[in-house]
Design an enzyme around this catalytic site. Sequence first.
Site, short mmCIF file in Angstrom:
data_model
loop_
_atom_site.label_atom_id
_atom_site.label_comp_id
_atom_site.label_asym_id
_atom_site.label_seq_id
_atom_site.Cartn_x
_atom_site.Cartn_y
_atom_site.Cartn_z
N ASP A 38 24.32 66.16 38.72
CA ASP A 38 23.92 66.80 39.98
C ASP A 38 23.69 65.78 41.09
O ASP A 38 23.01 66.08 42.07
CB ASP A 38 22.67 67.65 39.75
CG ASP A 38 21.52 66.84 39.19
OD1 ASP A 38 21.74 65.65 38.85
OD2 ASP A 38 20.40 67.37 39.12
N HIS A 242 44.89 45.56 42.92
CA HIS A 242 43.69 46.32 43.31
C HIS A 242 42.61 46.23 42.22
O HIS A 242 42.03 47.22 41.82
CB HIS A 242 44.05 47.78 43.64
CG HIS A 242 44.71 47.92 44.98
ND1 HIS A 242 45.26 49.09 45.43
CD2 HIS A 242 44.91 47.02 45.98
CE1 HIS A 242 45.77 48.91 46.64
NE2 HIS A 242 45.57 47.66 46.99
N ASP A 259 39.19 40.68 48.66
CA ASP A 259 39.78 41.64 49.59
C ASP A 259 38.69 42.67 49.84
O ASP A 259 38.41 43.51 48.98
CB ASP A 259 41.03 42.27 48.94
CG ASP A 259 41.73 43.27 49.85
OD1 ASP A 259 41.12 43.71 50.85
OD2 ASP A 259 42.89 43.61 49.56
N ASP A 270 39.84 45.50 56.95
CA ASP A 270 40.51 45.23 55.68
C ASP A 270 40.95 43.76 55.72
O ASP A 270 41.91 43.42 56.41
CB ASP A 270 41.72 46.18 55.55
CG ASP A 270 42.44 46.05 54.21
OD1 ASP A 270 41.97 45.29 53.35
OD2 ASP A 270 43.47 46.73 54.04
N HIS A 349 54.39 43.83 47.17
CA HIS A 349 53.90 44.89 48.07
C HIS A 349 54.38 44.62 49.48
O HIS A 349 54.96 43.58 49.77
CB HIS A 349 52.37 44.98 48.00
CG HIS A 349 51.65 43.70 48.35
ND1 HIS A 349 51.50 43.26 49.65
CD2 HIS A 349 51.04 42.76 47.57
CE1 HIS A 349 50.82 42.12 49.65
NE2 HIS A 349 50.54 41.78 48.39
N HIS A 353 49.92 47.72 56.64
CA HIS A 353 49.80 49.17 56.79
C HIS A 353 48.95 49.45 58.01
O HIS A 353 48.16 48.59 58.44
CB HIS A 353 49.16 49.79 55.53
CG HIS A 353 47.89 49.11 55.10
ND1 HIS A 353 46.67 49.40 55.69
CD2 HIS A 353 47.62 48.14 54.19
CE1 HIS A 353 45.72 48.65 55.13
NE2 HIS A 353 46.28 47.85 54.23
N HIS A 360 43.92 52.83 54.81
CA HIS A 360 45.38 53.02 54.86
C HIS A 360 45.56 54.20 55.80
O HIS A 360 45.51 55.35 55.39
CB HIS A 360 45.95 53.32 53.47
CG HIS A 360 45.81 52.16 52.53
ND1 HIS A 360 45.90 52.27 51.17
CD2 HIS A 360 45.60 50.84 52.76
CE1 HIS A 360 45.73 51.08 50.61
NE2 HIS A 360 45.55 50.20 51.57
N GLU A 383 49.32 41.17 55.54
CA GLU A 383 48.71 40.71 54.28
C GLU A 383 49.70 40.29 53.21
O GLU A 383 49.71 40.84 52.11
CB GLU A 383 47.80 41.82 53.74
CG GLU A 383 48.49 43.19 53.61
CD GLU A 383 47.58 44.23 52.97
OE1 GLU A 383 47.11 43.96 51.86
OE2 GLU A 383 47.36 45.29 53.58
N TYR A 387 51.76 36.25 43.80
CA TYR A 387 51.02 36.46 42.55
C TYR A 387 51.91 35.99 41.41
O TYR A 387 52.97 36.59 41.16
CB TYR A 387 50.67 37.94 42.38
CG TYR A 387 50.14 38.55 43.67
CD1 TYR A 387 48.79 38.48 44.00
CD2 TYR A 387 51.01 39.13 44.61
CE1 TYR A 387 48.31 38.99 45.19
CE2 TYR A 387 50.54 39.63 45.81
CZ TYR A 387 49.20 39.56 46.09
OH TYR A 387 48.73 40.05 47.29
N ARG A 405 46.34 36.08 48.41
CA ARG A 405 46.67 37.01 49.51
C ARG A 405 45.81 36.60 50.70
O ARG A 405 44.67 36.18 50.52
CB ARG A 405 46.41 38.46 49.10
CG ARG A 405 46.65 39.48 50.21
CD ARG A 405 46.78 40.92 49.70
NE ARG A 405 45.57 41.47 49.12
CZ ARG A 405 45.39 41.70 47.82
NH1 ARG A 405 46.33 41.40 46.95
NH2 ARG A 405 44.24 42.21 47.38
N GLU A 407 44.82 38.28 54.48
CA GLU A 407 44.98 39.55 55.20
C GLU A 407 44.11 39.59 56.45
O GLU A 407 42.93 39.26 56.40
CB GLU A 407 44.59 40.71 54.28
CG GLU A 407 44.60 42.08 54.96
CD GLU A 407 44.38 43.23 53.99
OE1 GLU A 407 43.70 43.03 52.96
OE2 GLU A 407 44.87 44.33 54.28
N1 GLY Z 1 42.46 46.65 50.49
C1 GLY Z 1 43.65 47.31 50.17
C2 GLY Z 1 44.77 46.80 50.95
O1 GLY Z 1 44.77 45.65 51.33
O2 GLY Z 1 45.66 47.52 51.28
MN MN Z 2 42.99 44.58 51.73
MN MN Z 3 45.36 46.13 53.39
#
Ligand code: GLY
Ligand code: MN
Ligand code: MN
Length: 440
Positions: A38, A242, A259, A270, A349, A353, A360, A383, A387, A405, A407
């Site tokens: 709950d 992720h 991240d 982000d 990737h 975005h 996103h 970003e 890897y 990475r 970003e």
């Molecule tokens: N934090 C998720 C991405 O970089 O898209």
């Molecule tokens: Mn990110």
């Molecule tokens: Mn991102």
Amino acid sequence: MRGNYREIRQRRKKLMAQMGPNSIALLSSAPQRVRSNDTEHLYRQNSDFYYLTGFTEDNAVLALIPGRKQGETVLFCQQKDKQKELWTGRLMGPDAAKEELEIDEAHAVSAIDEILPDLIDGRDRVYSLMGKDTEFDKKVMDWVKVIRNKARLAGHAPGEFLVLDQLLHELRLFKSAGEIRLIEQAGKISAEGHKRAMSTCKPGIKEYELEAELLHAFTRNGSRAPAYNSIVAAGDNACILHYTENSATVEDGDLVLIDAGCEYQHYASDITRTFPANGKFNPQQKAIYGLVLKAQMKAIEAVAPGVPCDKPHNVSVKIITQGLVKLGLLKGRPAQLIKAEAYRDFYMHKAGHWIGIDVHDVGDYKIKDKWRLFEPGMITTIEPGIYIAPGNRKVLKKWRGIGIRIEDDVLVTKTGYKILSTGIPKTANEIENFMSESVS
Ligand code: GLY
Ligand code: MN
Ligand code: MN
């Protein structure tokens, strides 16, 4: 927190101006989500609903009825209720909501089944975010059914059902000066978190302890939640894109990929930085870091109005592929390797975005199958990453398990771009200097 209700009213007007003739749009607030038995997750308003109302309560419905003489915007929300408010917090109530949110008409949501069918009655088209909230979709159908049944006598049931997403999300893609300020502020707060984590890091610390440093800085600076689950990934974990377990011990010699971005007044940031746990990059780490940094900076420089929005990705792919060949991690001619997408073993990737109320964020990337062009007011992340899987036997052992990475959040301006996430050490030298100054 007071929203910018004047601006929000303009958004509703813009949306209604684009809706088909004799139509109604219906949107629902986000439902509460159970976390355990709950107890609920911290409530977060539906982003579309927030964009059009600035209202942060659950159990609410917005109807937009362009051209309706008695009022074009109608809100249904919870009544004030002393007993309920004693337990779970203040409610605005319809009367205050009408004034505060600059809505034309507001009613108790308990009366929605009596009032809403009459608002739909006589309209030809119903817009909604079909498919996003099945419970609400069903309610819309139930209200329409009431009119259909009545239609045999006197009513006029709508014949067209349309998704609102396209019109609404195109509006959300272009950020106002006020929205840009909020995302920039989110970036500033996140920068404090990243610096705090970076300066606290030392071998032996747990990933979640670094996460605690991020959250500390976010909350101390006015953010009520991260925009997404923070990724604090040491060593091999950085190769899980992720990763959110954040439970491992940070070892000497590891890189730490963080991240993380806070949400500030419903707007996201982000940001990713990757740094050596012990404050010094080893030669392999430094080589890959330099490559990702070059790809990121050149990709950012590619952002400008009139440029196709896949250009930063393509720029980053080219630099990363060429660099991996130079380092001996890929073999062949870069042009061929790009065509064969050989880089995807290391860079799987996209370079970015849209970002806004959602991390996103909404908005099409393509128009009629062609990448759309950047326009002022759009905000994108940039970003790129590399890897090298711990189990990749095609590369020498010394490279394996490196995950990097970098970003940032980048605004398209009239003349080029502006980075909205500044103030965190970024070059290898800046990071090493910052970490050596932070040693306690
Ligand atoms: N934090 C998720 C991405 O970089 O898209
Ligand atoms: Mn990110
Ligand atoms: Mn991102």
